[in-house]
Design an enzyme around this catalytic site. Sequence first.
Site, mmCIF file in Angstrom:
data_model
loop_
_atom_site.group_PDB
_atom_site.id
_atom_site.type_symbol
_atom_site.label_atom_id
_atom_site.label_comp_id
_atom_site.label_asym_id
_atom_site.label_seq_id
_atom_site.Cartn_x
_atom_site.Cartn_y
_atom_site.Cartn_z
ATOM 1 N N ARG A 34 -17.960 28.061 -67.814
ATOM 2 C CA ARG A 34 -18.029 27.288 -69.237
ATOM 3 C C ARG A 34 -16.576 27.160 -69.824
ATOM 4 O O ARG A 34 -16.199 26.275 -70.629
ATOM 5 C CB ARG A 34 -18.830 27.818 -70.097
ATOM 6 C CG ARG A 34 -20.322 27.467 -69.835
ATOM 7 C CD ARG A 34 -21.388 28.170 -70.456
ATOM 8 N NE ARG A 34 -21.300 29.396 -70.247
ATOM 9 C CZ ARG A 34 -22.236 30.311 -71.097
ATOM 10 N NH1 ARG A 34 -22.986 29.633 -71.862
ATOM 11 N NH2 ARG A 34 -22.279 31.494 -71.018
ATOM 12 N N LEU A 63 -22.334 22.321 -69.299
ATOM 13 C CA LEU A 63 -23.425 21.501 -69.400
ATOM 14 C C LEU A 63 -23.573 20.529 -70.688
ATOM 15 O O LEU A 63 -24.177 19.431 -70.564
ATOM 16 C CB LEU A 63 -24.696 22.276 -69.226
ATOM 17 C CG LEU A 63 -25.133 23.168 -67.924
ATOM 18 C CD1 LEU A 63 -26.421 23.987 -68.107
ATOM 19 C CD2 LEU A 63 -25.065 22.096 -66.927
ATOM 20 N N SER A 84 -28.308 26.639 -66.231
ATOM 21 C CA SER A 84 -29.260 26.257 -67.232
ATOM 22 C C SER A 84 -29.187 26.897 -68.285
ATOM 23 O O SER A 84 -29.166 28.316 -67.931
ATOM 24 C CB SER A 84 -30.828 26.228 -66.488
ATOM 25 O OG SER A 84 -31.703 25.597 -67.333
ATOM 26 N N LYS A 159 -37.171 22.936 -68.925
ATOM 27 C CA LYS A 159 -37.080 22.908 -67.189
ATOM 28 C C LYS A 159 -37.908 21.650 -66.773
ATOM 29 O O LYS A 159 -37.431 21.006 -65.922
ATOM 30 C CB LYS A 159 -37.909 24.241 -66.564
ATOM 31 C CG LYS A 159 -36.905 25.641 -67.089
ATOM 32 C CD LYS A 159 -35.458 25.537 -66.611
ATOM 33 C CE LYS A 159 -35.557 25.539 -65.113
ATOM 34 N NZ LYS A 159 -33.889 25.778 -64.805
ATOM 35 N N PRO A 184 -38.625 28.187 -58.781
ATOM 36 C CA PRO A 184 -38.844 29.737 -58.510
ATOM 37 C C PRO A 184 -39.885 30.206 -59.492
ATOM 38 O O PRO A 184 -40.057 29.613 -60.368
ATOM 39 C CB PRO A 184 -37.426 30.504 -58.650
ATOM 40 C CG PRO A 184 -36.931 29.340 -59.722
ATOM 41 C CD PRO A 184 -37.282 27.965 -59.375
#
Length: 339
Positions: A34, A63, A84, A159, A184
Site C-alpha cells: 500500500r 485498493l 481485502s 465480501k 475460504p
Amino acid sequence: MPELVLVTGGSGYIAGWCVVELLRRGYDVRTTVRAPGKERAVTDAVSTVVDPAGRLSFAVADLTADEGWDAALKGVDLVLHVASPLGAASDDPEALIAPARDGALRVLRAATEAGVRRVVLTSAANAASPSSYASEGVTDETLWTDPDDPTLIPYRRSKTLAERAAWDFMSGYDGPTELTTVLPGAVFGPVLTTANLGSVGIIARMVSGKMPGVPRIGLEVVDVRDLVDAHIRAMTAPGAAGQRFLATGEFVWMEDIARTLRDGLGEHGRTVSTRRLPDFAVRLAARFRDPSLREITPALGRRNRHSTEKARRVLGWEPRPAREAVLDCARSLIEHGAV
C-alpha cells in the site's frame, strides 16, 4: 520465460503464502504494497521459506485509489487478488464495504486492460451462506448470501458485495480475461511473520490464555497452505474459468479447537481454556462489556456447513484435517514468539 503472477496485498497472511508457493512452483511474482517502504518486510517474511532473489518484485497500489494499478498489471499473465480490508466494524459500514468492492473493480479493470489471462479473486464462504443464522445443513456455490439482510455484519456484506461486483463487471466484459473466485472458511496454519496475524490471532489468544472460555461457535477450518493450493489450481485448471469454488475445511466447534490445543501442545497447552461460555454470557458481554463480540453473537450455535465437492472434483483439491492446521498454526506462533 516463467509466467508473471501478480498477488495483491503481499504483506497479508494469505497473500504472503501465495507468494511463497508461487515462487516454489517456478513462477515470477509481483506483489502490491500500500505504501513505499513495506517491501522489506514482505521479502523478509517470504525469505524464511523460499529464496525470492531475482523473482520477486513490487508495485505500490492501494485498493482505495486508482493510482498504481495499471503499472502493477503491466506484463502480468495471471492475478491472485487476495487483498481485502479487515478490521472491526465501523459506525459506517461503507468504511469496510467500499474498499473491498471498489478495490476488486480496480483490479479487474486494470487486469482486463492489460489482457491478463485469468484473475482469481479471494471471496469468503460467508458470501455463499444462508441468511438465517439458525440454518443447518450443507450448502454449495450456487447459493448467494443476501447482501440486503439487515443482520449481516459489515465484513460478511463486504465480501458478498465485492464478489457480486466482480461477476457483474465480467458479465459486461467481452475479452480474453477470465474470472474465478475462491471462497475460504476460517484460515489457520503456520505464519511467516507476526506482523500481520490475520485470522490466526484467535489461536494466539487461546494459547496465550487470554480467552477465559470458548463461545459455542463452529468454524470450517482450512489450512493456509491448502487454501493457497486451491488458488493456484483455480488459476491454472482449464475447467475453473468462470466458476466459484468453496475452499472450506472440516467443521469443528471452538471447544474442539481448544481441546486440540490443550492436548497437543504439551506445556504450552496448559494455558488454553476449554470451558464453554454459555450463549447468554456471550450476549451479555457483547451488550455491556465488549462491543467487539456483537459480530459473533448471531453465529452462536450455527451449524450450517459448505460442500467442497466441486473443488475436489474440478480442481483435484484435498485439504488436510483441521487438527493438523490448528496445531501447526499454534506451533508456528510459539516459534515466532507470538505467544
